[in-house]
Design an enzyme around this catalytic site. Structure first.
Site, PDB file in Angstrom:
ATOM      1  N   THR A  31      -1.187   7.439  12.043  1.00 64.74           N
ATOM      2  CA  THR A  31      -0.693   6.124  12.450  1.00 64.74           C
ATOM      3  C   THR A  31       0.823   6.118  12.571  1.00 64.74           C
ATOM      4  OG1 THR A  31      -2.555   5.175  11.228  1.00 64.74           O
ATOM      5  CG2 THR A  31      -0.880   3.661  11.990  1.00 64.74           C
ATOM      6  N   ASP A  84       5.735   3.767   7.830  1.00 64.78           N
ATOM      7  CA  ASP A  84       4.774   4.785   7.410  1.00 64.78           C
ATOM      8  C   ASP A  84       3.379   4.178   7.334  1.00 64.78           C
ATOM      9  OD1 ASP A  84       3.861   7.267   6.629  1.00 64.78           O
ATOM     10  OD2 ASP A  84       5.035   7.367   4.784  1.00 64.78           O
ATOM     11  N   ALA A  86      -0.552   4.203   5.199  1.00 67.32           N
ATOM     12  CA  ALA A  86      -1.006   4.137   3.805  1.00 67.32           C
ATOM     13  C   ALA A  86      -2.493   4.442   3.763  1.00 67.32           C
ATOM     14  CB  ALA A  86      -0.726   2.760   3.211  1.00 67.32           C
ATOM     15  N   ASP A  87      -2.946   4.909   2.626  1.00 66.76           N
ATOM     16  CA  ASP A  87      -4.365   5.210   2.444  1.00 66.76           C
ATOM     17  C   ASP A  87      -5.118   4.041   1.824  1.00 66.76           C
ATOM     18  OD1 ASP A  87      -4.170   7.943   3.409  1.00 66.76           O
ATOM     19  OD2 ASP A  87      -2.975   8.282   1.606  1.00 66.76           O
ATOM     20  N   LEU A  99      -2.803  11.138   0.962  1.00 66.29           N
ATOM     21  CA  LEU A  99      -3.950  11.939   1.379  1.00 66.29           C
ATOM     22  C   LEU A  99      -3.534  12.964   2.432  1.00 66.29           C
ATOM     23  CD1 LEU A  99      -6.980   9.455   1.491  1.00 66.29           C
ATOM     24  CD2 LEU A  99      -6.195  10.938  -0.357  1.00 66.29           C
ATOM     25  N   GLY A 100      -2.431  12.681   3.131  1.00 63.68           N
ATOM     26  CA  GLY A 100      -1.893  13.649   4.091  1.00 63.68           C
ATOM     27  C   GLY A 100      -1.028  14.717   3.451  1.00 63.68           C
ATOM     28  N   GLU A 106       7.662  11.406   1.039  1.00 65.02           N
ATOM     29  CA  GLU A 106       7.562  10.011   1.463  1.00 65.02           C
ATOM     30  C   GLU A 106       8.206   9.093   0.432  1.00 65.02           C
ATOM     31  OE1 GLU A 106       3.465  10.153   4.142  1.00 65.02           O
ATOM     32  OE2 GLU A 106       3.351   9.638   2.018  1.00 65.02           O
ATOM     33  N   LYS A 124      -8.165   0.321   5.459  1.00 60.91           N
ATOM     34  CA  LYS A 124      -7.288   0.679   4.336  1.00 60.91           C
ATOM     35  C   LYS A 124      -7.056  -0.486   3.379  1.00 60.91           C
ATOM     36  CE  LYS A 124      -6.600   4.812   6.056  1.00 60.91           C
ATOM     37  NZ  LYS A 124      -7.306   4.735   7.339  1.00 60.91           N
TER      38      LYS A 124
END
Length: 226
Positions: A31, A84, A86-87, A99-100, A106, A124
């Site tokens: 994203t 950014d 988010a998970d 998770l990335g 970050e 999410k």
């Protein structure tokens, strides 16, 4: 409009907050990629000028160069804005990220940002952190089994991230332990305890950092604020 198109629209909404001359934190992931591409497009079109990016991963650094965004390393100066993904996103905009695999860079980048803008899709959104995703914890490779044992004293379960025969390795050369969060916990106290565990570098808990989130949902892009 399909969900992927709405994620792009969410990225465009976030980039609309960027002004010429700003230092921008460039996030990591599928994203955040849309936001980096849109920043590059605006620079090329002359809609923005004087932008300098600070990348949160080698992948975002590579993409920034490809789309023509000048970059520089993180230094003590504040960033004007960071964008950014988010998970997980809790109702108060506390986040689980990582998770990335880029959680440490970050967090180091985004803690220096005056504004942190999150872009994500509606899957999410959670009622509590840990509802859908594990909590990534970056740990040093030396003695990692001992570190995991110490973490499991108060976070039972979880596993070392290992997509193949060898552990996953972050850009920093570390490993990631994906912890299972309990149903009820004090997020700040848990973060303090995890970070106080020998061998831990940092956690994927991003608490009190996000100003707003643009969320792609079936009925359009929602804007959430803290």
């Amino acid at each position: 409009m399909d969900l992927e198109a709405l994620k792009k629209e969410a990225a465009l909404r976030s980039v609309a907050l960027v002004q010429s001359g700003q230092r921008v934190g460039l996030g990591t992931g599928s994203t955040a990629k849309y936001a980096i591409e849109e920043l590059g497009r605006k620079l090329a079109a002359g809609e923005l000028s004087g932008i300098v990016g600070v990348s949160t991963s080698e992948a975002s650094e590579k993409l920034a160069r490809e789309v023509g965004i000048p970059t520089e390393p993180l230094d003590p100066r504040p960033l004007d804005i960071a964008i950014d993904g988010a998970d997980e996103i809790a109702p108060n905009l506390d986040l689980v990220k990582g998770l990335g695999g880029a959680l440490v860079r970050e967090k180091m980048t985004e803690v220096q940002a005056k504004r942190l803008i999150i872009i994500a899709d509606h899957t999410k959104l959670v009622t509590r952190l840990g509802e859908k995703a594990p909590l990534p914890i970056e740990i040093v490779p030396f003695g990692f089994l001992s570190t995991i044992e110490r973490l499991r004293e108060f976070l039972p379960g979880g596993r070392l991230r290992q997509p193949g025969a060898q552990p996953y390795v972050t850009d920093n050369g570390n490993y990631i332990f994906d912890a299972q969060l309990p149903a009820e916990f004090d997020a700040r106290e848990l973060e303090r305890r995890i970070k106080g565990t020998l061998g831990v570098v940092d956690t994927g808990l991003f608490l009190g950092m996000a100003e707003r989130a643009f969320v792609a949902a079936p009925d359009g892009v929602q804007e959430l604020t803290r």
